[in-house]
Design a protein around this motif. Structure first.
Motif, PDB file in Angstrom:
ATOM      1  N   LEU A 273      14.599 -51.050   3.579  1.00 22.56           N
ATOM      2  CA  LEU A 273      13.650 -50.399   2.664  1.00 22.56           C
ATOM      3  C   LEU A 273      13.376 -48.957   3.084  1.00 22.56           C
ATOM      4  N   HIS A 274      13.957 -48.540   4.206  1.00 20.24           N
ATOM      5  CA  HIS A 274      13.818 -47.170   4.712  1.00 20.24           C
ATOM      6  C   HIS A 274      12.369 -46.842   5.054  1.00 20.24           C
ATOM      7  N   LEU A 275      11.684 -47.824   5.606  1.00 23.63           N
ATOM      8  CA  LEU A 275      10.295 -47.597   6.016  1.00 23.63           C
ATOM      9  C   LEU A 275      10.280 -47.276   7.507  1.00 23.63           C
ATOM     10  N   ALA A 276      10.445 -48.321   8.324  1.00 23.15           N
ATOM     11  CA  ALA A 276      10.473 -48.070   9.771  1.00 23.15           C
ATOM     12  C   ALA A 276      11.510 -48.960  10.445  1.00 23.15           C
ATOM     13  N   GLU A 277      12.498 -49.383   9.665  1.00 22.13           N
ATOM     14  CA  GLU A 277      13.519 -50.265  10.229  1.00 22.13           C
ATOM     15  C   GLU A 277      14.371 -49.509  11.256  1.00 22.13           C
ATOM     16  N   PRO A 278      14.824 -50.214  12.280  1.00 20.40           N
ATOM     17  CA  PRO A 278      15.721 -49.551  13.237  1.00 20.40           C
ATOM     18  C   PRO A 278      17.060 -49.217  12.567  1.00 20.40           C
ATOM     19  N   GLY A 279      17.632 -48.117  12.975  1.00 16.66           N
ATOM     20  CA  GLY A 279      18.946 -47.730  12.460  1.00 16.66           C
ATOM     21  C   GLY A 279      18.927 -47.336  10.994  1.00 16.66           C
ATOM     22  N   CYS A 280      17.808 -46.751  10.553  1.00 18.39           N
ATOM     23  CA  CYS A 280      17.704 -46.365   9.141  1.00 18.39           C
ATOM     24  C   CYS A 280      18.211 -44.932   8.925  1.00 18.39           C
ATOM     25  N   ALA A 281      19.281 -44.806   8.157  1.00 14.43           N
ATOM     26  CA  ALA A 281      19.905 -43.494   7.938  1.00 14.43           C
ATOM     27  C   ALA A 281      19.081 -42.627   6.982  1.00 14.43           C
ATOM     28  N   VAL A 282      18.314 -43.268   6.102  1.00 14.05           N
ATOM     29  CA  VAL A 282      17.497 -42.515   5.149  1.00 14.05           C
ATOM     30  C   VAL A 282      16.333 -41.846   5.871  1.00 14.05           C
ATOM     31  N   ARG A 283      15.665 -42.640   6.694  1.00 13.96           N
ATOM     32  CA  ARG A 283      14.555 -42.124   7.505  1.00 13.96           C
ATOM     33  C   ARG A 283      15.057 -40.958   8.388  1.00 13.96           C
ATOM     34  N   GLN A 284      16.228 -41.149   8.941  1.00 14.38           N
ATOM     35  CA  GLN A 284      16.838 -40.112   9.777  1.00 14.38           C
ATOM     36  C   GLN A 284      17.067 -38.834   8.962  1.00 14.38           C
ATOM     37  N   ALA A 285      17.606 -38.996   7.770  1.00 11.35           N
ATOM     38  CA  ALA A 285      17.871 -37.843   6.902  1.00 11.35           C
ATOM     39  C   ALA A 285      16.558 -37.136   6.548  1.00 11.35           C
ATOM     40  N   PHE A 286      15.512 -37.932   6.292  1.00 11.18           N
ATOM     41  CA  PHE A 286      14.198 -37.363   5.999  1.00 11.18           C
ATOM     42  C   PHE A 286      13.700 -36.553   7.196  1.00 11.18           C
ATOM     43  N   GLU A 287      13.841 -37.130   8.398  1.00  9.99           N
ATOM     44  CA  GLU A 287      13.386 -36.415   9.595  1.00  9.99           C
ATOM     45  C   GLU A 287      14.210 -35.157   9.870  1.00  9.99           C
ATOM     46  N   ASN A 288      15.448 -35.149   9.413  1.00 11.04           N
ATOM     47  CA  ASN A 288      16.293 -33.949   9.551  1.00 11.04           C
ATOM     48  C   ASN A 288      16.082 -32.948   8.417  1.00 11.04           C
ATOM     49  N   ASN A 289      15.041 -33.169   7.615  1.00  4.33           N
ATOM     50  CA  ASN A 289      14.746 -32.301   6.462  1.00  4.33           C
ATOM     51  C   ASN A 289      15.858 -32.275   5.423  1.00  4.33           C
ATOM     52  N   GLU A 290      16.572 -33.367   5.311  1.00  6.81           N
ATOM     53  CA  GLU A 290      17.625 -33.434   4.293  1.00  6.81           C
ATOM     54  C   GLU A 290      17.126 -34.139   3.023  1.00  6.81           C
ATOM     55  N   ILE A 291      15.908 -34.667   3.110  1.00  9.40           N
ATOM     56  CA  ILE A 291      15.280 -35.274   1.931  1.00  9.40           C
ATOM     57  C   ILE A 291      13.911 -34.618   1.768  1.00  9.40           C
ATOM     58  N   TYR A 292      13.595 -34.184   0.562  1.00  6.20           N
ATOM     59  CA  TYR A 292      12.306 -33.525   0.330  1.00  6.20           C
ATOM     60  C   TYR A 292      11.156 -34.491   0.596  1.00  6.20           C
ATOM     61  N   PRO A 293      10.113 -34.013   1.328  1.00  9.52           N
ATOM     62  CA  PRO A 293       8.972 -34.887   1.612  1.00  9.52           C
ATOM     63  C   PRO A 293       8.323 -35.437   0.339  1.00  9.52           C
ATOM     64  N   GLU A 294       8.246 -34.629  -0.718  1.00  7.35           N
ATOM     65  CA  GLU A 294       7.661 -35.103  -1.977  1.00  7.35           C
ATOM     66  C   GLU A 294       8.423 -36.324  -2.505  1.00  7.35           C
ATOM     67  N   ARG A 295       9.716 -36.268  -2.370  1.00  9.97           N
ATOM     68  CA  ARG A 295      10.555 -37.354  -2.882  1.00  9.97           C
ATOM     69  C   ARG A 295      10.390 -38.608  -2.013  1.00  9.97           C
ATOM     70  N   TYR A 296      10.373 -38.408  -0.714  1.00 11.94           N
ATOM     71  CA  TYR A 296      10.210 -39.569   0.164  1.00 11.94           C
ATOM     72  C   TYR A 296       8.837 -40.215  -0.060  1.00 11.94           C
ATOM     73  N   GLN A 297       7.816 -39.379  -0.223  1.00  9.99           N
ATOM     74  CA  GLN A 297       6.464 -39.902  -0.498  1.00  9.99           C
ATOM     75  C   GLN A 297       6.433 -40.715  -1.788  1.00  9.99           C
ATOM     76  N   SER A 298       7.057 -40.204  -2.818  1.00  8.22           N
ATOM     77  CA  SER A 298       7.016 -40.924  -4.097  1.00  8.22           C
ATOM     78  C   SER A 298       7.777 -42.243  -3.978  1.00  8.22           C
ATOM     79  N   TYR A 299       8.833 -42.220  -3.184  1.00  5.24           N
ATOM     80  CA  TYR A 299       9.584 -43.451  -2.927  1.00  5.24           C
ATOM     81  C   TYR A 299       8.689 -44.497  -2.249  1.00  5.24           C
ATOM     82  N   LEU A 300       7.961 -44.056  -1.218  1.00  2.00           N
ATOM     83  CA  LEU A 300       7.060 -44.981  -0.504  1.00  2.00           C
ATOM     84  C   LEU A 300       6.022 -45.570  -1.447  1.00  2.00           C
ATOM     85  N   LYS A 301       5.534 -44.740  -2.349  1.00  2.00           N
ATOM     86  CA  LYS A 301       4.519 -45.191  -3.299  1.00  2.00           C
ATOM     87  C   LYS A 301       5.094 -46.254  -4.249  1.00  2.00           C
ATOM     88  N   ILE A 302       6.301 -46.030  -4.706  1.00  2.00           N
ATOM     89  CA  ILE A 302       6.915 -47.007  -5.603  1.00  2.00           C
ATOM     90  C   ILE A 302       7.118 -48.339  -4.872  1.00  2.00           C
TER      91      ILE A 302
END
Ligand SMILES: Nc1nc2c(ncn2[C@@H]2O[C@H](COP(=O)(O)OP(=O)(O)O)[C@@H](O)[C@H]2O)c(=O)[nH]1
Ligand SMILES: [Mg+2]
Ligand SMILES: [Zn+2]
Length: 311
Positions: A273-302
């Motif tokens: 679900l790309h929340l806090a799972e180990p080995g999550c490539a999406v979370r990693q991409a977010f932390e590398n600023n490759e995913i916009y925070p606004e988009r990640y936030q809206s994803y979490l909300k959904i």
């Protein structure tokens, strides 16, 4: 009796208004023995459906005989507990996601929610920022620029228009010509005003509080399709937050965020679900600023809302 074909532009439950190629509208009922292909649907037919019907001029009423196979449709659950669903609209070519950065200020996640719905149904989304006349400078202009940057860089089609000054309206009208579009947007962004500009004879009321059926409530709302011309239709949709995502599992939602889909194959778990799972490539991409925070936030909300909707 005359056999005709047309498209349903309005449904009141028992009557359907069918428009033929000449732009004439016929009031029709459903044939008594009409075969329901989809027993899980609470309504057999909906706006956007293409049908054949018989017209009885003496009775001034028609009978619908056949439904053409649907190219696609958007549905919502008829209630939280039931397995049945209500079909909202069929045969859509475009989802027009309408927003404004001021009066009202676009609420975070609204655009993404509708992008997800469009992606999930494989219907082309078009983002329309209306009221550019109110966003020429200051914070409003900054917000517009930021949103245009985010969605532009993700490859989405964006329009900046003003129903008031007419900016880009003719171009947008040409863009939707010959298509069936669902227009969505918070109350007050200017949906009715835009439609009136496209076709003044529609004469839709503006500044109306839409018959928004708050979350959790399931009042039946009848969607109406507005003809812009004989060949161009726009369905006005009250903003239903849970619209059309019930058939998906939470872990599928990120597939409808193109920038997440691109990397999620590398997550350790395929139901991540790309929340806090180990080995999550999406979370990693977010932390590398490759995913916009606004988009990640809206994803979490959904994802969070999903937990409420799927007890
Ligand atoms: N300044 C400005 N006002 C607009 C524009 N488009 C619509 N409005 C106004 O916004 C209000 C809400 O419009 P309406 O079409 O009813 O919004 P809807 O709820 O999305 O259908 C009305 O007072 C419109 O006159 C625009 O481009 N610029
Ligand atoms: Mg309106
Ligand atoms: Zn992940």
């Amino acid at each position: 009796m005359d056999s005709k074909s047309g498209i349903i532009i309005k449904s009141t439950g028992s009557w359907y208004h069918v428009m033929d190629k000449e732009g004439l509208v016929y009031k029709c009922k459903l044939r008594g023995k009409f075969r329901l292909k989809n027993l899980k649907a609470t309504n057999p037919l909906t706006v956007g459906d293409r049908v054949t019907f018989h017209w009885d001029a003496k009775l001034a009423s028609g009978v619908i005989d056949e439904l053409e196979e649907r190219k696609n449709y958007i549905a919502r659950k008829s209630s939280n507990l039931s397995r049945q669903y209500h079909i909202i609209a069929a045969n859509l070519d475009l989802v027009l996601i309408t927003a404004s950065v001021v009066r009202p200020q676009v609420s975070p996640g609204f655009i993404d929610r509708y992008l997800v719905i469009a992606e999930a149904h494989e219907i082309k989304p078009v983002i329309i920022f209306n009221k550019t006349d109110l966003a020429l400078e200051g914070e409003a202009a900054d917000r517009l620029q930021r949103l245009a940057e985010i969605y532009g860089s993700l490859g989405y089609e964006i329009w900046q228009v003003s129903a008031k000054t007419g900016e880009n309206l003719q171009e947008l009208k040409s863009r939707i010509h010959g298509k069936v579009s669902l227009i969505s947007g918070q109350s007050g962004v200017g949906k009715s005003t835009l439609l009136n500009k496209f076709n003044p004879s529609l004469n839709l009321k503006t500044w109306q509080i839409s018959d928004f059926t708050g979350k959790g409530q399931h009042v039946t709302t009848f969607y109406e399709m507005h003809p812009v011309d004989d060949d161009t239709f726009v369905i006005d949709s009250p903003g239903l937050r849970e619209l059309g995502l019930f058939e998906f599992e939470p872990f599928e939602i990120s597939l409808f965020y193109p920038e997440m889909k691109k990397v999620s194959g590398a997550c350790r778990f395929n139901t991540c679900l790309h929340l806090a799972e180990p080995g999550c490539a999406v979370r990693q991409a977010f932390e590398n600023n490759e995913i916009y925070p606004e988009r990640y936030q809206s994803y979490l909300k959904i994802i969070e809302d999903f937990k409420d909707e799927k007890p």
